[in-house]
Motif scaffolding. Sequence first.
Motif, PDB file in Angstrom:
ATOM      1  N   MET A   1       0.834  -1.191   0.000  1.00  0.00           N
ATOM      2  CA  MET A   1       0.000   0.000   0.000  1.00  0.00           C
ATOM      3  C   MET A   1       0.877   1.253   0.000  1.00  0.00           C
ATOM      4  O   MET A   1       1.938   1.268   0.620  1.00  0.00           O
ATOM      5  CB  MET A   1      -0.900   0.028   1.242  1.00  0.00           C
ATOM      6  N   ARG A   2       0.398   2.269  -0.716  1.00  0.00           N
ATOM      7  CA  ARG A   2       1.029   3.573  -0.643  1.00  0.00           C
ATOM      8  C   ARG A   2       0.004   4.604  -0.172  1.00  0.00           C
ATOM      9  O   ARG A   2      -1.198   4.453  -0.392  1.00  0.00           O
ATOM     10  CB  ARG A   2       1.573   4.002  -2.007  1.00  0.00           C
ATOM     11  N   ALA A   3       0.497   5.639   0.482  1.00  0.00           N
ATOM     12  CA  ALA A   3      -0.335   6.754   0.912  1.00  0.00           C
ATOM     13  C   ALA A   3       0.204   8.028   0.280  1.00  0.00           C
ATOM     14  O   ALA A   3       1.392   8.134  -0.044  1.00  0.00           O
ATOM     15  CB  ALA A   3      -0.329   6.874   2.440  1.00  0.00           C
ATOM     16  N   ALA A   4      -0.675   8.990   0.092  1.00  0.00           N
ATOM     17  CA  ALA A   4      -0.280  10.299  -0.422  1.00  0.00           C
ATOM     18  C   ALA A   4      -1.098  11.353   0.304  1.00  0.00           C
ATOM     19  O   ALA A   4      -2.206  11.071   0.789  1.00  0.00           O
ATOM     20  CB  ALA A   4      -0.528  10.383  -1.922  1.00  0.00           C
ATOM     21  N   ILE A   5      -0.551  12.546   0.388  1.00  0.00           N
ATOM     22  CA  ILE A   5      -1.282  13.660   0.989  1.00  0.00           C
ATOM     23  C   ILE A   5      -1.551  14.664  -0.120  1.00  0.00           C
ATOM     24  O   ILE A   5      -0.628  15.224  -0.723  1.00  0.00           O
ATOM     25  CB  ILE A   5      -0.502  14.287   2.151  1.00  0.00           C
ATOM     26  N   TYR A   6      -2.832  14.839  -0.388  1.00  0.00           N
ATOM     27  CA  TYR A   6      -3.277  15.662  -1.499  1.00  0.00           C
ATOM     28  C   TYR A   6      -4.224  16.748  -1.015  1.00  0.00           C
ATOM     29  O   TYR A   6      -4.928  16.571  -0.017  1.00  0.00           O
ATOM     30  CB  TYR A   6      -4.056  14.813  -2.511  1.00  0.00           C
ATOM     31  N   PHE A   7      -4.237  17.854  -1.758  1.00  0.00           N
ATOM     32  CA  PHE A   7      -5.368  18.763  -1.640  1.00  0.00           C
ATOM     33  C   PHE A   7      -6.436  18.304  -2.620  1.00  0.00           C
ATOM     34  O   PHE A   7      -6.139  17.972  -3.780  1.00  0.00           O
ATOM     35  CB  PHE A   7      -4.991  20.210  -1.983  1.00  0.00           C
ATOM     36  N   THR A   8      -7.672  18.271  -2.162  1.00  0.00           N
ATOM     37  CA  THR A   8      -8.809  18.069  -3.045  1.00  0.00           C
ATOM     38  C   THR A   8      -9.969  18.850  -2.468  1.00  0.00           C
ATOM     39  O   THR A   8     -10.083  18.975  -1.232  1.00  0.00           O
ATOM     40  CB  THR A   8      -9.149  16.574  -3.197  1.00  0.00           C
ATOM     41  N   PRO A   9     -10.815  19.436  -3.287  1.00  0.00           N
ATOM     42  CA  PRO A   9     -11.942  20.193  -2.735  1.00  0.00           C
ATOM     43  C   PRO A   9     -12.950  19.266  -2.072  1.00  0.00           C
ATOM     44  O   PRO A   9     -12.940  18.053  -2.313  1.00  0.00           O
ATOM     45  CB  PRO A   9     -12.535  20.901  -3.957  1.00  0.00           C
ATOM     46  N   PRO A  10     -13.819  19.805  -1.220  1.00  0.00           N
ATOM     47  CA  PRO A  10     -14.821  18.965  -0.558  1.00  0.00           C
ATOM     48  C   PRO A  10     -15.637  18.140  -1.550  1.00  0.00           C
ATOM     49  O   PRO A  10     -15.944  18.605  -2.654  1.00  0.00           O
ATOM     50  CB  PRO A  10     -15.692  19.982   0.176  1.00  0.00           C
ATOM     51  N   GLY A  65       7.202  -0.211  10.628  1.00  0.00           N
ATOM     52  CA  GLY A  65       6.638   0.082  11.935  1.00  0.00           C
ATOM     53  C   GLY A  65       5.642   1.225  11.950  1.00  0.00           C
ATOM     54  O   GLY A  65       5.031   1.504  12.992  1.00  0.00           O
ATOM     55  N   VAL A  66       5.457   1.906  10.816  1.00  0.00           N
ATOM     56  CA  VAL A  66       4.512   3.028  10.744  1.00  0.00           C
ATOM     57  C   VAL A  66       3.162   2.517  10.260  1.00  0.00           C
ATOM     58  O   VAL A  66       3.075   1.809   9.253  1.00  0.00           O
ATOM     59  CB  VAL A  66       5.031   4.130   9.801  1.00  0.00           C
ATOM     60  N   GLU A  67       2.111   2.867  10.966  1.00  0.00           N
ATOM     61  CA  GLU A  67       0.751   2.507  10.582  1.00  0.00           C
ATOM     62  C   GLU A  67       0.069   3.705   9.931  1.00  0.00           C
ATOM     63  O   GLU A  67       0.386   4.863  10.229  1.00  0.00           O
ATOM     64  CB  GLU A  67      -0.055   2.068  11.816  1.00  0.00           C
ATOM     65  N   LEU A  68      -0.889   3.408   9.067  1.00  0.00           N
ATOM     66  CA  LEU A  68      -1.626   4.475   8.404  1.00  0.00           C
ATOM     67  C   LEU A  68      -2.335   5.367   9.425  1.00  0.00           C
ATOM     68  O   LEU A  68      -2.431   6.591   9.229  1.00  0.00           O
ATOM     69  CB  LEU A  68      -2.649   3.883   7.430  1.00  0.00           C
ATOM     70  N   GLU A  69      -2.788   4.785  10.522  1.00  0.00           N
ATOM     71  CA  GLU A  69      -3.466   5.566  11.558  1.00  0.00           C
ATOM     72  C   GLU A  69      -2.532   6.623  12.161  1.00  0.00           C
ATOM     73  O   GLU A  69      -2.975   7.702  12.550  1.00  0.00           O
ATOM     74  CB  GLU A  69      -3.998   4.643  12.660  1.00  0.00           C
ATOM     75  N   THR A  70      -1.246   6.304  12.221  1.00  0.00           N
ATOM     76  CA  THR A  70      -0.272   7.262  12.735  1.00  0.00           C
ATOM     77  C   THR A  70      -0.134   8.446  11.792  1.00  0.00           C
ATOM     78  O   THR A  70      -0.078   9.614  12.217  1.00  0.00           O
ATOM     79  CB  THR A  70       1.097   6.585  12.929  1.00  0.00           C
TER      80      THR A  70
END
Length: 223
Positions: A1-10, A65-70
């Motif tokens: 799994m990969r995660a990303a931090i994006y801006f997106t409108p509501p 050791g990093v969880e998505l919740e973190t």
Amino acid sequence: MRAAIYFTPPAGSVLAKTAAHWLGRNPFDGEPTRAPDKTRDPLVTSPARYGFHATIVAPFRLAGGVELETVDARLAEFCAAQAPFSIIASVPAQLGKFVALVPAEPSAPLQTMAGAAVRAFNPFRAPLNDEEIAKRRPETLSQRQGDYLTEWGYPYVFDEFRFHMTLSNGLSDSEAKRLRPDLKATFKPFDGEPLMIDQLAIFTEAERGAPFRVHSVHRFENA
């Protein structure tokens, strides 16, 4: 799994709905937004997979050791400290071979927020592997971009960061000519209008090549 931090409108905003219909897919629920379009769909496959967004922290594998919740908790904390601001949208704008929504003028708050996010989330990122480095075509990057790729996992950060919300694949001249009238008509209501930057979202990719989905959204609270 990969995660990303994006801006997106509501999700319920007119821009988000318009972009989702344009791309044919809603990243909030993963569902199609319209009937297949044999003319448009082959030209929007990449932005449709990623969902309508602007990259703030590029997709990354989680460090050991990093969880998505973190990561989610850290984003909530990060966003709580941010003040909302607006940019003026320019759309459709040409970005190399791509068409995108971009800021009409430079924005210091945008650059500051994006740089702070890169620094805040770098500790959660696993180092790039050889395949991930090769995908960025390091031979085409400037020295500075190459250094950023090595240190931050993405070449387009800090002074190299350019906010953009992609609306097409890379297009040939004939494809761009064919697509542009519909793009202009669809996004005309947003061109030259303020766009609030007041939230960030975690998007996740379950496996490499899978469509990205919105995992969580956190609002800027430092009004």
